[in-house]
Write a protein that holds these residues in place. Structure first.
Motif, PDB file in Angstrom:
ATOM      1  N   ILE A  75       0.821  -1.213   0.000  1.00 60.46           N
ATOM      2  CA  ILE A  75       0.000   0.000   0.000  1.00 60.46           C
ATOM      3  C   ILE A  75       0.858   1.268   0.000  1.00 60.46           C
ATOM      4  CG2 ILE A  75      -1.657   1.329   1.353  1.00 60.46           C
ATOM      5  CD1 ILE A  75      -2.925  -0.891  -0.221  1.00 60.46           C
ATOM      6  N   PRO A  76       1.895   1.396   0.846  1.00 54.95           N
ATOM      7  CA  PRO A  76       2.743   2.602   0.744  1.00 54.95           C
ATOM      8  C   PRO A  76       3.424   2.745  -0.611  1.00 54.95           C
ATOM      9  CG  PRO A  76       3.094   1.513   2.844  1.00 54.95           C
ATOM     10  CD  PRO A  76       2.263   0.582   2.025  1.00 54.95           C
ATOM     11  N   ALA A  77       3.862   1.622  -1.202  1.00 51.35           N
ATOM     12  CA  ALA A  77       4.486   1.708  -2.523  1.00 51.35           C
ATOM     13  C   ALA A  77       3.480   2.132  -3.584  1.00 51.35           C
ATOM     14  CB  ALA A  77       5.109   0.361  -2.888  1.00 51.35           C
ATOM     15  N   LEU A  78       2.245   1.648  -3.481  1.00 45.48           N
ATOM     16  CA  LEU A  78       1.217   2.034  -4.446  1.00 45.48           C
ATOM     17  C   LEU A  78       0.832   3.498  -4.297  1.00 45.48           C
ATOM     18  CD1 LEU A  78      -0.759   1.154  -6.666  1.00 45.48           C
ATOM     19  CD2 LEU A  78      -2.365   0.486  -4.861  1.00 45.48           C
ATOM     20  N   VAL A  79       0.796   3.983  -3.078  1.00 42.54           N
ATOM     21  CA  VAL A  79       0.442   5.388  -2.856  1.00 42.54           C
ATOM     22  C   VAL A  79       1.520   6.314  -3.405  1.00 42.54           C
ATOM     23  CG1 VAL A  79       0.051   7.122  -1.066  1.00 42.54           C
ATOM     24  CG2 VAL A  79      -1.002   4.868  -0.870  1.00 42.54           C
ATOM     25  N   ASN A  80       2.779   5.943  -3.238  1.00 47.44           N
ATOM     26  CA  ASN A  80       3.892   6.788  -3.683  1.00 47.44           C
ATOM     27  C   ASN A  80       4.288   6.544  -5.133  1.00 47.44           C
ATOM     28  OD1 ASN A  80       4.136   7.910  -1.093  1.00 47.44           O
ATOM     29  ND2 ASN A  80       5.438   6.214  -0.417  1.00 47.44           N
TER      30      ASN A  80
END
Length: 336
Positions: free
Chosen positions: A230-235
């Motif tokens: 999720i953090p990688a997808l958001v960034n």
């Protein structure tokens, strides 16, 4: 932690439990809650893709219309997002820094062996405060000393045995910093590369001899989904934007243009008002000043004194003017 800590999300909303008996927890509710979760965490980039990934992961694909499966997956979604992933990350960081960590997962559901006495729905699983009920001995309390939500509930002997066993775990950890029982050492501490945890699920009378069943890497795929994916997808930077974001940007640009034009018009009006006021009131003050400066005296009589002395006749005393030497001439001049 409890296996279904996310049930608190459903229980804290009175509209779901008090008025509709949790019937509103369906697939559309899951989608709306996932999108709301993205807005709450300020996921400004790839918000729709993040919400779609969450919905896709916690959708029961064999039967998307299964009511109980939808509710169970929603509880698991809330549990993983708010409890499992943060707790696993915290335990890993504490263990990596050198602290001694013991992790447990409470899977004991009160009165599950007696469906007629069960006060928690099966799809809800282990509630948010179930480990506290076990630790503080709620099954042993009389009805008048229980919280309002637990009054009138019939706890079984199995519930009391589970409460005694769990409170013994907490007591031994408080005294000795080791939750293992006296003749048992099966509970291994949490390690940075070996994430050991104790699965507490009291179901037999012999379970009071051991804290539970040792296991490893609790829900590691779900933890990686929330802590890594999720953090990688958001960034993740994308070159395309959704139509909704394009519409928002156009509205913002139009709003900026309108605000700028209005500001310029207001500034021009202020300047024009100041110039007009100066022309009206400033010119009138100049005329008044010139009018006051003009002399209105037609005849001016002046007295000149001519004397050989250094002091004028006006400054001398009368006696000095009579007795003093020199000749005084008084001249009158008229200025027309």
């Amino acid at each position: 932690m409890n296996a279904q800590d996310g049930s608190e999300v459903v229980l804290e909303d009175r509209r779901l439990g008090e008025f509709s008996q949790f019937n509103d927890v369906d697939h559309e509710y899951l989608k709306s809650y996932a999108l709301e979760y993205c807005y709450r965490h300020n996921y400004s980039m790839n918000r729709e893709a993040t919400a779609d990934a969450i919905v896709s992961k916690y959708t029961f694909w064999p039967d998307r219309a299964a009511v109980w499966a939808i509710k169970e997956n929603f509880i698991q979604f809330a549990t993983d997002a708010y409890y499992t992933a943060p707790m696993q990350l915290s335990a890993h960081l504490h263990s990596a820094s050198g602290s001694r960590v013991f992790q447990y997962v409470n899977n004991y559901n009160f009165s599950k062996q007696h469906p007629d006495l069960s006060f928690i729905p099966d799809w809800m699983g282990v509630c948010r405060d179930c480990d506290l009920y076990l630790m503080f001995g709620y099954p042993f309390l009389p009805d008048e000393l229980r919280p309002l939500g637990l009054r009138g509930i019939n706890f079984t002997d199995m519930d009391r045995n589970a409460s005694r066993t769990f409170s013994n775990i907490v007591r031994r950890f408080t005294y000795y910093q080791n939750p293992n029982f006296l003749y048992d050492g099966s509970w291994v501490a949490y390690e940075p590369r070996r994430h050991w945890y104790m699965n507490f699920n009291y179901s037999h009378e012999e379970d009071w001899k051991v804290p539970g069943t040792i296991a490893r890497d609790y829900r590691y795929q779900d933890v990686a989904f929330w802590n890594e994916y999720i953090p990688a997808l958001v960034n993740y930077m994308t070159t395309t934007f959704s139509p909704e974001n394009v519409a928002y940007r156009r509205e913002i640009i139009v709003y900026r243009w309108i605000t700028g034009v209005n500001a310029i018009i207001i500034i021009l009006l202020v300047v024009l008002a100041g110039a007009f006021g100066y022309m009206v009131f400033g010119h009138k003050e100049e005329e008044n000043a010139e009018y006051k400066g003009e002399s209105h005296q037609l005849v001016d009589f002046g007295i000149r004194s001519v004397s050989d002395g250094t002091v004028s006749s006006r400054t001398r005393s009368p006696h000095s003017r009579i007795r003093g030497g020199g000749t005084q001439y008084l001249e009158r001049e008229s200025n027309i």
